[in-house]
Design a protein around this motif. Structure first.
Motif, short mmCIF file in Angstrom:
data_model
loop_
_atom_site.label_atom_id
_atom_site.label_comp_id
_atom_site.label_asym_id
_atom_site.label_seq_id
_atom_site.Cartn_x
_atom_site.Cartn_y
_atom_site.Cartn_z
N GLU A 256 0.85 -1.18 0.00
CA GLU A 256 0.00 0.00 0.00
C GLU A 256 0.90 1.24 0.00
OE1 GLU A 256 -3.27 0.19 0.02
OE2 GLU A 256 -3.79 -1.92 0.31
N PRO A 257 0.30 2.42 -0.27
CA PRO A 257 1.12 3.64 -0.24
C PRO A 257 1.85 3.83 1.10
CG PRO A 257 -1.06 4.11 -1.10
CD PRO A 257 -1.07 2.69 -0.69
N THR A 260 2.31 -0.77 3.96
CA THR A 260 1.74 -2.00 4.50
C THR A 260 1.74 -3.03 3.38
OG1 THR A 260 0.25 -0.68 5.82
CG2 THR A 260 -0.28 -3.01 5.61
N ALA A 261 2.21 -4.22 3.69
CA ALA A 261 2.20 -5.26 2.67
C ALA A 261 0.77 -5.65 2.37
CB ALA A 261 2.98 -6.47 3.16
N SER A 262 0.39 -5.61 1.10
CA SER A 262 -1.00 -5.95 0.79
C SER A 262 -1.13 -7.35 0.22
CB SER A 262 -1.60 -4.93 -0.17
OG SER A 262 -0.89 -4.94 -1.38
N SER A 263 -0.13 -7.84 -0.45
CA SER A 263 -0.23 -9.23 -0.90
C SER A 263 1.14 -9.79 -1.25
CB SER A 263 -1.17 -9.33 -2.11
OG SER A 263 -0.47 -9.10 -3.30
N PHE A 264 1.26 -11.08 -1.05
CA PHE A 264 2.44 -11.82 -1.52
C PHE A 264 1.92 -12.91 -2.42
CE2 PHE A 264 3.47 -10.80 2.98
CZ PHE A 264 4.41 -9.83 2.72
N VAL A 284 -0.63 -15.53 0.32
CA VAL A 284 -1.07 -15.52 1.70
C VAL A 284 -2.57 -15.84 1.74
CG1 VAL A 284 -1.29 -14.10 3.76
CG2 VAL A 284 0.61 -13.74 2.20
N ASN A 285 -2.99 -16.67 2.64
CA ASN A 285 -4.39 -17.11 2.76
C ASN A 285 -4.86 -17.92 1.56
OD1 ASN A 285 -5.25 -16.11 5.29
ND2 ASN A 285 -5.28 -14.04 4.45
N PRO B 163 -4.28 0.55 6.45
CA PRO B 163 -4.80 -0.62 5.74
C PRO B 163 -4.41 -1.91 6.46
CG PRO B 163 -3.49 0.79 4.28
CD PRO B 163 -3.29 1.29 5.66
N LEU B 164 -5.10 -2.97 6.13
CA LEU B 164 -4.80 -4.26 6.74
C LEU B 164 -3.53 -4.85 6.18
CD1 LEU B 164 -8.24 -6.10 6.71
CD2 LEU B 164 -7.07 -5.03 8.63
N VAL B 165 -2.79 -5.55 7.03
CA VAL B 165 -1.66 -6.31 6.52
C VAL B 165 -2.20 -7.50 5.72
CG1 VAL B 165 -0.16 -5.62 8.39
CG2 VAL B 165 -1.50 -7.69 8.60
N ALA B 166 -1.33 -8.02 4.85
CA ALA B 166 -1.79 -9.04 3.90
C ALA B 166 -2.45 -10.22 4.59
CB ALA B 166 -0.59 -9.52 3.07
N ALA B 167 -1.87 -10.66 5.72
CA ALA B 167 -2.38 -11.87 6.36
C ALA B 167 -3.83 -11.71 6.79
CB ALA B 167 -1.52 -12.22 7.57
N ARG B 169 -6.13 -10.09 5.18
CA ARG B 169 -7.07 -9.87 4.08
C ARG B 169 -7.71 -11.18 3.69
NH1 ARG B 169 -4.70 -4.87 0.67
NH2 ARG B 169 -3.90 -3.81 2.50
N SER B 170 -8.76 -11.50 4.41
CA SER B 170 -9.42 -12.77 4.16
C SER B 170 -10.83 -12.65 4.69
CB SER B 170 -8.66 -13.87 4.88
OG SER B 170 -9.50 -14.99 5.09
N TRP B 250 -9.15 -20.72 9.51
CA TRP B 250 -8.37 -19.65 8.90
C TRP B 250 -6.86 -19.96 9.00
CZ3 TRP B 250 -8.58 -13.80 10.67
CH2 TRP B 250 -7.92 -13.03 9.73
N SER B 253 -5.41 -22.05 6.33
CA SER B 253 -5.04 -21.47 5.04
C SER B 253 -4.00 -20.36 5.18
CB SER B 253 -6.28 -20.98 4.29
OG SER B 253 -6.93 -19.97 5.02
N ALA B 254 -3.90 -19.77 6.35
CA ALA B 254 -2.96 -18.65 6.49
C ALA B 254 -1.59 -19.10 6.99
CB ALA B 254 -3.53 -17.60 7.43
#
Ligand code: HEM
Lengths: 532, 323
Positions: A256-257, A260-264, A284-285, B163-167, B169-170, B250, B253-254
């Motif tokens: 994110e700007p 913050t890591a938004s996706s891997f 992730v997830n 914003p939410l950290v990647a982990a 986001r589910s 969760w 998968s995480a």
């Protein structure tokens, strides 16, 4: 409230039948068994279980982090071995933890199985006879009606059947019961606990898990030799591992700007050995699931790449090694490069700090951005003896500090380098920071008990809802001729097990019955609205 | 997306408003207790408490008492409830504004999580108090921890909206964390009820002339408190069970395994076992009453420990933390 229900102790199971073994032994065994399967014991065991789990969260555990346990040993050299002997670094696989939950489960089985048998019988049996003195029950009352006893009970029976009670008449008595599902829920809940434990055990015995750092372009196959670390259940046979190979084609981290890591995400190919493999993307997830196995990306990092030119002109190109992120926010990473085979007698090693976007202030390199915009390294070069063949295992991510303390490894230069820059050691060795690669931390898991555990958990929750939300109610009625000779006095009573207050419900039921009786006795009965 | 700063500021303003209003409600609840007349012993022997609300659910005065004081107390009680409702609306505003500003569920860090838990407790309490007059008398004991908790959250857990950290986001964030917040908030009410039950039942056990005359006498009867504690725990337990199960799904998968005895997992398990112990204790001879209530209080302490110590001090995989 359950105050109306008599206290229920665990029903005693039949004694272990051994006719000739002496009554006293059998009697004592029976006594123990009764005590073990009593609810009071279950409560105490529940507490013991809760208590036993506590050290597992307060002390470092091997199953979570070997490094933290090693650190604890280093910090408390006297205490740690004692704790270790008590399995306090492996609490959840320790014999005493197992003893507590096994006792609890034996108690559970001893408690629930007889109840299940009893319940199965009750499901088919008629509701029990009405107690002799109905007015002793906390919810009870009398209703007078001009109807004859049989006709009055007919009305009550009809009303109760509409409410889905099971009704039985014994002369002038009527017994009705509903809510068997509550007990079914109770049994389902407790039996699911056992199923869940079996699933967990199966997963532990036949499951395995391996982790590995994979650089972009590289791959691995599912075998214990290839993993950096792995754990496997005692019943797993190395031949059982599914023959899957995985290649990491590309790794992408997005931000994110505010960084913050938004996706891997990792683009991979997977398939059998020597196959081209199917392409897919995991993140992730969002693991890869195939045929009972799962593949995860659990992290990522950078592998700085160096080339080394020895004084004699010998060149080692593109030597790289993963540096482990020490700060996930900025991806500042640390690691060590060990070159035991470079340069004859004196071995060479680099210890360093990698910043994907580096900022040098006052000679100190820090990382300010997790994205590789301006990668830099701060390295210290050592020469001497690495101690790799000393027999003591070393971390691949750091140098053996004792070798440096003992003067066997000597610092030979230090520098902050951007990509393409070099440093020259006193003996003329040139070290160039030539670039970097990205790696992904991957984990390959197999847990055959997982689906079983999930199904048990869903059953457990279903049973729990039935157990807690449903009510089990018994209603009794007795018809007696009214003392003045005209009509009937009905004595009504109810007994409720489960949540909720029973008095208002009993009052409502009584009112309904009174209304129904009145409807029947009115001279010109209208079509009863309750006729079903 | 870039967060909407003005909405984030509004959220912070709502936080202050909520704390202020809760404090006002707390004062009003105190006034209610102060003006409510202490039960007179003579009448207590007849079986009726002097404060009618303690006895009947409808607050019918018992005729001989001075109705003036009671009506005044009742008026304070209604005012307190009304202000609590307003405060809860502002409290909800904190979360709603965060959600709008960040375009995500407002439980992505400990500040938001803890704020939501307190809100659930308040809402649960208001719903119960609206249904049963008797429970208005324990408003002080609900709102005092609420105000303390909110101040603590504001001081120690506050983080800027981000914003939410990647982990996180589910879809499971919505499922698992929502259930955990609900369960936690309800258990808080249950725990408070058990604490008050312990206080009250100790007093009731004394001979009449030695009984406390202060706030203890104005608490609802111990059986009312015991029932409140049990009913809320019965409500919370399946929700908490579901939260733990959803968390395990969760985690599968995480983190690559559904259960790994991470400190947070361990303490959630401990809490679950303790609450199961409470439900058993309630139906087991020898454990009913005070021992069972103590179990519920232990459960409450485990939950609070789990939220504070485990999140802030131990390092686990749960990405909530102070920061
Ligand atoms: C892993 C351990 C256990 C857990 C988590 C557990 C959980 C529960 C829960 C939540 C209830 C509902 C309480 C209520 O009705 O409000 C319950 C009821 C019950 N449990 Fe367990 N239990 C466990 C072990 C046992 C054991 C070992 C026994 C037998 C000795 C047992 C016997 C019972 C009985 C008889 C009831 C019914 C109580 C009633 O309906 O009034 N449970 N259990």
């Amino acid at each position: 409230m359950t105050t109306t229900a008599p206290p229920r102790e665990a029903p005693a199971p039949p004694p272990p039948a051994r006719p000739s073994a002496g009554r006293r032994v059998a009697g004592r065994l029976l006594g123990w068994w009764r005590r073990l399967t009593a609810m009071r014991t279950a409560i105490v065991l529940l507490f013991l279980l809760a208590l036993a789990a506590v050290p597992g969260s307060l002390l470092p555990q091997r199953s979570l982090s070997q490094t933290n346990v090693r650190q604890y040993f280093a910090d408390h050299p006297d205490l740690a071995p004692v704790l270790d002997r008590l399995y306090l670094f492996d609490v959840f696989s320790s014999p005493w933890f197992a003893a507590v939950y096994l006792l609890l489960f034996i108690s559970l089985i001893g408690c629930v199985v007889p109840r299940a048998v009893e319940h199965a019988r009750a499901l088919r049996a008629a509701p029990p006879p009405a107690p002799r003195n109905l007015l002793r029950l906390p919810d009870s009352g009398e209703v007078a009606t001009p109807l004859a006893p049989v006709a009055a009970l007919d009305v009550v029976e009809e009303e109760l059947r509409v409410r889905r009670y099971r009704v039985v008449r014994r002369g002038d008595d009527l017994s009705a019961e509903k809510g068997y599902l509550k007990e079914t829920g109770n049994l389902l809940f407790h039996l699911s606990l056992i199923a869940l434990l079996l699933g967990l055990a199966g997963g532990k015995l036949w499951g395995y898990e391996g982790s590995i750092l994979v650089t972009e372009g590289d791959g691995f196959c599912n075998s214990f030799q290839q993993y950096d670390t792995y754990s496997a259940g005692p019943l797993i046979d190395t031949g059982d591992l599914s023959p899957t190979c995985v290649t990491l084609e590309n790794f992408e981290a997005e931000y994110e700007p505010d960084l913050t890591a938004s996706s891997f995400t990792a683009d991979i190919r997977y398939g059998g050995p020597n196959e081209e493999g199917r392409p897919t993307t995991i993140g992730v997830n969002d693991p890869l699931r195939s045929a009972g196995d799962r593949l995860y990306v659990t992290g990522h990092g950078f592998s700085p790449e160096f080339s080394v030119t020895l004084p004699d002109g010998q060149v080692f190109e593109k030597i790289s090694v993963p540096f482990l992120p020490s700060d996930p926010q900025t991806m500042a990473s640390e690691g060590a490069l060990k070159l035991p085979d470079v340069g004859g007698d004196t071995q060479l090693a680099l210890e360093g700090f990698f910043a994907p976007t580096g900022l040098v202030q006052g000679g100190v390199l820090t990382s300010i951005d997790p994205r590789p915009l301006d990668p830099r390294v701060a390295v210290v070069a050592y020469q001497g003896y690495l101690g790799l063949d000393s027999g003591i295992p070393q971390s691949v991510y750091s140098l053996d500090a004792s070798q440096i303390e003992r003067g066997r490894l000597v610092e030979a230069g230090a520098a902050n380098l951007s990509v393409g820059e070099s440093m020259t050691l006193e003996d003329g060795t040139v070290i160039t920071f030539s670039g970097f690669q990205e790696f992904a931390a991957m984990q390959y898991s197999h847990d055959p008990g997982q689906v079983w555990v999930l199904v048990s958990a869903i059953a457990l929750l279903t049973g729990l809802l039935g157990l807690l939300l449903l009510r089990r109610e018994r209603v009794f009625a007795r018809a007696a001729p009214a003392p003045d000779g005209g009509g009937t006095v009905l004595t009504l009573a109810s007994l409720t097990r489960g949540s909720g207050e029973s008095a208002p419900r009993f009052a409502a039921l009584t009112d309904d019955l009174r209304a129904a009786l009145a409807a029947r006795t009115s001279p010109l009965p209208e079509v009863s609205p309750r006729d079903s | 997306m870039t967060p909407d700063q003005s909405l984030l500021d509004l959220s912070d303003t709502f936080f202050s408003i909520a704390v202020a209003l809760y404090s006002v409600a707390l004062v009003a609840f105190c006034a209610q207790l102060a003006f409510g007349r202490r039960p007179e012993r003579a009448r207590e022997l007849v079986g009726a408490g002097g404060v009618p609300a303690v006895v009947g659910d409808d607050g019918v005065a018992d005729g001989t008492a001075d109705r003036g004081a009671q009506r005044r107390a009742q008026r304070w009680g209604s005012l307190a409830i009304a202000v609590t409702v307003l405060a809860a609306l502002a409290h909800a505003g904190v979360l709603v504004c965060r959600a709008l500003a960040l375009d995500r569920l407002p439980w992505g860090n400990m500040y938001e999580f803890a704020t939501a838990v307190v809100l659930v407790s308040v809402v649960a309490y208001v719903v119960l108090a609206l249904r049963s007059q008797a429970l208005r008398h324990i408003g002080v004991f609900v709102l005092a921890p609420v105000v303390l908790g909110m101040v603590g959250i504001g001081l120690f857990l506050y983080v800027e909206g981000a914003p939410l950290v990647a982990a996180l986001r589910s879809a499971w964030l919505g499922i698992h964390v929502t259930a955990a917040i609900l369960g936690f908030g309800i258990f808080l009410v249950s725990g408070i009820a058990s604490v008050l039950y312990l206080v009250r039942s100790k007093d009731e056990a004394k001979p009449a002339e030695e009984r406390g005359s202060g706030f203890v006498a104005r608490l609802p009867e111990s059986s009312v408190l015991d029932r409140l504690a049990h009913r809320t725990a019965v409500f919370g337990f399946p929700i908490w069970t579901f939260a733990v199960i959803a968390g395990a799904i969760w985690a599968e998968s995480a983190w690559g395994r559904f259960w790994g005895w991470d400190p947070k997992e361990t303490w959630s398990f401990i809490a679950w076992v303790v609450y199961a112990g409470y439900l058993h204790a309630r139906t087991t001879a020898g454990w009913r009453g005070r021992p069972a209530a103590w179990v519920n209080v232990v459960g409450l302490m485990v939950m609070i420990f789990n939220l504070t110590f485990v999140n802030l001090v131990s390092s686990g995989l749960h990405s909530y933390g102070g920061k």
